[in-house]
Design a protein around this motif. Structure first.
Motif, PDB file in Angstrom:
ATOM      1  N   LYS A 233       0.820  -1.206   0.000  1.00 44.61           N
ATOM      2  CA  LYS A 233       0.000   0.000   0.000  1.00 44.61           C
ATOM      3  C   LYS A 233       0.856   1.260   0.000  1.00 44.61           C
ATOM      4  CE  LYS A 233      -3.726   2.312   2.544  1.00 44.61           C
ATOM      5  NZ  LYS A 233      -4.632   2.236   3.730  1.00 44.61           N
ATOM      6  N   GLU A 234       1.904   1.292   0.805  1.00 45.50           N
ATOM      7  CA  GLU A 234       2.756   2.476   0.883  1.00 45.50           C
ATOM      8  C   GLU A 234       3.469   2.723  -0.439  1.00 45.50           C
ATOM      9  OE1 GLU A 234       6.541   4.200   3.510  1.00 45.50           O
ATOM     10  OE2 GLU A 234       5.519   2.336   4.101  1.00 45.50           O
ATOM     11  N   SER A 235       3.942   1.651  -1.068  1.00 42.00           N
ATOM     12  CA  SER A 235       4.632   1.788  -2.355  1.00 42.00           C
ATOM     13  C   SER A 235       3.684   2.327  -3.422  1.00 42.00           C
ATOM     14  CB  SER A 235       5.208   0.441  -2.797  1.00 42.00           C
ATOM     15  OG  SER A 235       6.213   0.014  -1.911  1.00 42.00           O
ATOM     16  N   VAL A 236       2.472   1.829  -3.417  1.00 45.53           N
ATOM     17  CA  VAL A 236       1.480   2.276  -4.392  1.00 45.53           C
ATOM     18  C   VAL A 236       1.148   3.754  -4.172  1.00 45.53           C
ATOM     19  CG1 VAL A 236      -0.906   2.015  -5.170  1.00 45.53           C
ATOM     20  CG2 VAL A 236       0.491  -0.013  -4.748  1.00 45.53           C
ATOM     21  N   GLN A 237       0.960   4.148  -2.924  1.00 48.90           N
ATOM     22  CA  GLN A 237       0.622   5.540  -2.624  1.00 48.90           C
ATOM     23  C   GLN A 237       1.738   6.486  -3.042  1.00 48.90           C
ATOM     24  OE1 GLN A 237      -0.257   5.340   1.592  1.00 48.90           O
ATOM     25  NE2 GLN A 237      -2.450   5.022   1.229  1.00 48.90           N
ATOM     26  N   ARG A 238       2.982   6.071  -2.793  1.00 51.55           N
ATOM     27  CA  ARG A 238       4.124   6.913  -3.158  1.00 51.55           C
ATOM     28  C   ARG A 238       4.228   7.039  -4.674  1.00 51.55           C
ATOM     29  NH1 ARG A 238       7.909   4.241  -0.661  1.00 51.55           N
ATOM     30  NH2 ARG A 238       7.737   5.395   1.290  1.00 51.55           N
ATOM     31  N   ALA A 239       4.009   5.932  -5.379  1.00 53.33           N
ATOM     32  CA  ALA A 239       4.051   5.966  -6.841  1.00 53.33           C
ATOM     33  C   ALA A 239       2.932   6.834  -7.393  1.00 53.33           C
ATOM     34  CB  ALA A 239       3.954   4.551  -7.402  1.00 53.33           C
ATOM     35  N   GLU A 240       1.749   6.714  -6.835  1.00 52.63           N
ATOM     36  CA  GLU A 240       0.609   7.482  -7.331  1.00 52.63           C
ATOM     37  C   GLU A 240       0.786   8.975  -7.090  1.00 52.63           C
ATOM     38  OE1 GLU A 240      -2.841   5.660  -5.605  1.00 52.63           O
ATOM     39  OE2 GLU A 240      -2.998   4.177  -7.229  1.00 52.63           O
ATOM     40  N   GLU A 241       1.474   9.330  -6.014  1.00 51.25           N
ATOM     41  CA  GLU A 241       1.766  10.750  -5.787  1.00 51.25           C
ATOM     42  C   GLU A 241       2.643  11.291  -6.921  1.00 51.25           C
ATOM     43  OE1 GLU A 241       4.100  13.663  -2.615  1.00 51.25           O
ATOM     44  OE2 GLU A 241       3.625  11.598  -2.039  1.00 51.25           O
ATOM     45  N   ALA A 242       3.633  10.500  -7.307  1.00 49.55           N
ATOM     46  CA  ALA A 242       4.497  10.914  -8.417  1.00 49.55           C
ATOM     47  C   ALA A 242       3.722  10.976  -9.724  1.00 49.55           C
ATOM     48  CB  ALA A 242       5.671   9.945  -8.551  1.00 49.55           C
ATOM     49  N   HIS A 243       2.809  10.033  -9.922  1.00 53.42           N
ATOM     50  CA  HIS A 243       2.001  10.040 -11.142  1.00 53.42           C
ATOM     51  C   HIS A 243       1.133  11.296 -11.198  1.00 53.42           C
ATOM     52  CE1 HIS A 243       2.217   5.351 -10.918  1.00 53.42           C
ATOM     53  NE2 HIS A 243       3.372   5.896 -11.257  1.00 53.42           N
ATOM     54  N   ARG A 244       0.591  11.695 -10.059  1.00 50.52           N
ATOM     55  CA  ARG A 244      -0.228  12.915 -10.030  1.00 50.52           C
ATOM     56  C   ARG A 244       0.621  14.141 -10.351  1.00 50.52           C
ATOM     57  NH1 ARG A 244      -2.603  10.268  -5.492  1.00 50.52           N
ATOM     58  NH2 ARG A 244      -1.245  11.405  -4.056  1.00 50.52           N
ATOM     59  N   ASP A 245       1.817  14.196  -9.777  1.00 53.09           N
ATOM     60  CA  ASP A 245       2.701  15.327 -10.067  1.00 53.09           C
ATOM     61  C   ASP A 245       3.053  15.367 -11.554  1.00 53.09           C
ATOM     62  OD1 ASP A 245       2.748  16.161  -7.420  1.00 53.09           O
ATOM     63  OD2 ASP A 245       4.584  15.064  -6.940  1.00 53.09           O
ATOM     64  N   MET A 246       3.318  14.205 -12.120  1.00 56.52           N
ATOM     65  CA  MET A 246       3.632  14.128 -13.543  1.00 56.52           C
ATOM     66  C   MET A 246       2.465  14.645 -14.375  1.00 56.52           C
ATOM     67  SD  MET A 246       4.355  10.720 -15.875  1.00 56.52           S
ATOM     68  CE  MET A 246       2.680  10.109 -15.557  1.00 56.52           C
ATOM     69  N   LEU A 247       1.277  14.183 -14.065  1.00 55.85           N
ATOM     70  CA  LEU A 247       0.112  14.568 -14.853  1.00 55.85           C
ATOM     71  C   LEU A 247      -0.238  16.042 -14.655  1.00 55.85           C
ATOM     72  CD1 LEU A 247      -1.996  13.748 -16.839  1.00 55.85           C
ATOM     73  CD2 LEU A 247      -3.343  12.740 -14.992  1.00 55.85           C
ATOM     74  N   ASP A 248      -0.045  16.547 -13.456  1.00 54.10           N
ATOM     75  CA  ASP A 248      -0.278  17.978 -13.222  1.00 54.10           C
ATOM     76  C   ASP A 248       0.638  18.821 -14.101  1.00 54.10           C
ATOM     77  OD1 ASP A 248      -2.254  17.575 -11.357  1.00 54.10           O
ATOM     78  OD2 ASP A 248      -0.988  17.953  -9.611  1.00 54.10           O
ATOM     79  N   TRP A 249       1.888  18.403 -14.202  1.00 50.30           N
ATOM     80  CA  TRP A 249       2.852  19.151 -15.010  1.00 50.30           C
ATOM     81  C   TRP A 249       2.483  19.091 -16.495  1.00 50.30           C
ATOM     82  CZ3 TRP A 249       6.209  22.683 -13.719  1.00 50.30           C
ATOM     83  CH2 TRP A 249       7.193  23.071 -14.642  1.00 50.30           C
ATOM     84  N   LEU A 250       2.138  17.910 -16.943  1.00 48.32           N
ATOM     85  CA  LEU A 250       1.756  17.753 -18.342  1.00 48.32           C
ATOM     86  C   LEU A 250       0.488  18.535 -18.654  1.00 48.32           C
ATOM     87  CD1 LEU A 250       2.485  13.936 -18.727  1.00 48.32           C
ATOM     88  CD2 LEU A 250       3.852  15.831 -19.637  1.00 48.32           C
ATOM     89  N   THR A 251      -0.442  18.539 -17.714  1.00 52.17           N
ATOM     90  CA  THR A 251      -1.673  19.297 -17.922  1.00 52.17           C
ATOM     91  C   THR A 251      -1.386  20.788 -18.018  1.00 52.17           C
ATOM     92  OG1 THR A 251      -3.035  17.643 -16.799  1.00 52.17           O
ATOM     93  CG2 THR A 251      -3.911  19.879 -16.913  1.00 52.17           C
TER      94      THR A 251
END
Length: 262
Positions: free
Chosen positions: A222-240
């Motif tokens: 769960k912790e690994s998934v949450q940490r990865a998803e935080e990075a995915h959100r940051d990536m998508l925010d930047w691309l957006t």
């Protein structure tokens, strides 16, 4: 075992189980490459994802592609490894030898072909994100007027001189525990980018994260998934920020908020 600037076990740790059938998208030919594509082909906004050494069939990478596609983008993940992802079980071909068959400069030329193919399809704006080995390819694209935004996730092979030449808006998402891209080097990148006010930039070092955490995470942890998803959100925010809003009048009302789509 590992090539220069990719030393240590981090670049090879947690290899994925590859599956050509994973993901919601499909595999098509684009720019002469087998390419996993996800999202509406009618979208005028495209995101190019460049894999790490494990290639475009990695299930987590395809999940990321599908997430980005759900935000309204046409997402492409080309097989820049020509059907030859790194195999850690092949002891006769360690990573240092494997790397000799996958020259980073050749991959840059490959990426330009894919970008050209996207533009031929009528794509108006393109963002690119590179994971580990793929980050160098994306950095090179960011040095020229090929893309509207770049994201580097736990980059390998990227040097200070590369960052000095960057022209496109760039985000760097790095790990606190990383011998390949240590925080000291990432801070150097940040200092250089801070001295370039004409280039919008975002640099973030994730506490307790290890190299490869955004794409080679344990889906059962769960912790690994949450940490990865935080990075995915940051990536998508930047691309957006830099792709979605870089083209006016492209029907952006149909693109969901990146925060809600993840």
């Amino acid at each position: 075992m590992c090539a220069p600037n990719m030393s240590g076990p981090e670049c090879c740790k947690n290899p994925p189980t590859l599956s050509s059938s994973s993901g919601n998208g499909c595999v098509l030919q684009l720019g002469g490459f087998n390419t996993y594509v996800s999202g509406l082909s009618t979208s005028k906004l495209a995101i190019l994802l460049v894999s790490d050494v494990y290639g475009y069939e990695a299930p987590n990478l395809r999940k990321i592609a599908d997430k980005v596609a759900a935000a309204g983008y046409y997402v492409v993940v080309p097989d820049f490894l020509y059907g030859d992802p790194y195999n850690p079980e092949n002891t006769e071909r360690p990573l240092s030898i494997w790397m000799q068959s996958h020259d980073k400069d050749k991959r840059f030329e490959d990426a330009k072909r894919v970008v050209a193919a996207l533009k031929d399809k009528g794509i108006s704006a393109i963002g690119a994100a590179g994971f580990c080995w793929g980050a160098k390819v994306v950095t090179d694209l960011a040095k020229i007027d090929y893309i509207q935004a770049a994201v580097l996730l736990h980059p390998s092979l990227v040097k200070v001189d590369d960052i000095k030449e960057v022209r496109a808006p760039i985000a760097i998402l790095a790990a606190e525990i990383d011998k390949i891209s240590p925080p000291e080097r990432i801070k150097q990148f940040e200092e250089i980018l801070s001295s370039k006010p004409e280039v919008d930039s975002f640099v973030k070092i994730f506490p307790n994260a290890k190299h490869g955490w955004t794409v080679r995470y344990n889906v059962e942890n769960k912790e690994s998934v949450q940490r990865a998803e935080e990075a995915h959100r940051d990536m998508l925010d930047w691309l957006t920020k830099h792709v979605k809003y870089s083209v006016k009048g492209s029907g952006f009302s149909s693109v969901r908020s990146p925060r809600s789509s993840m």
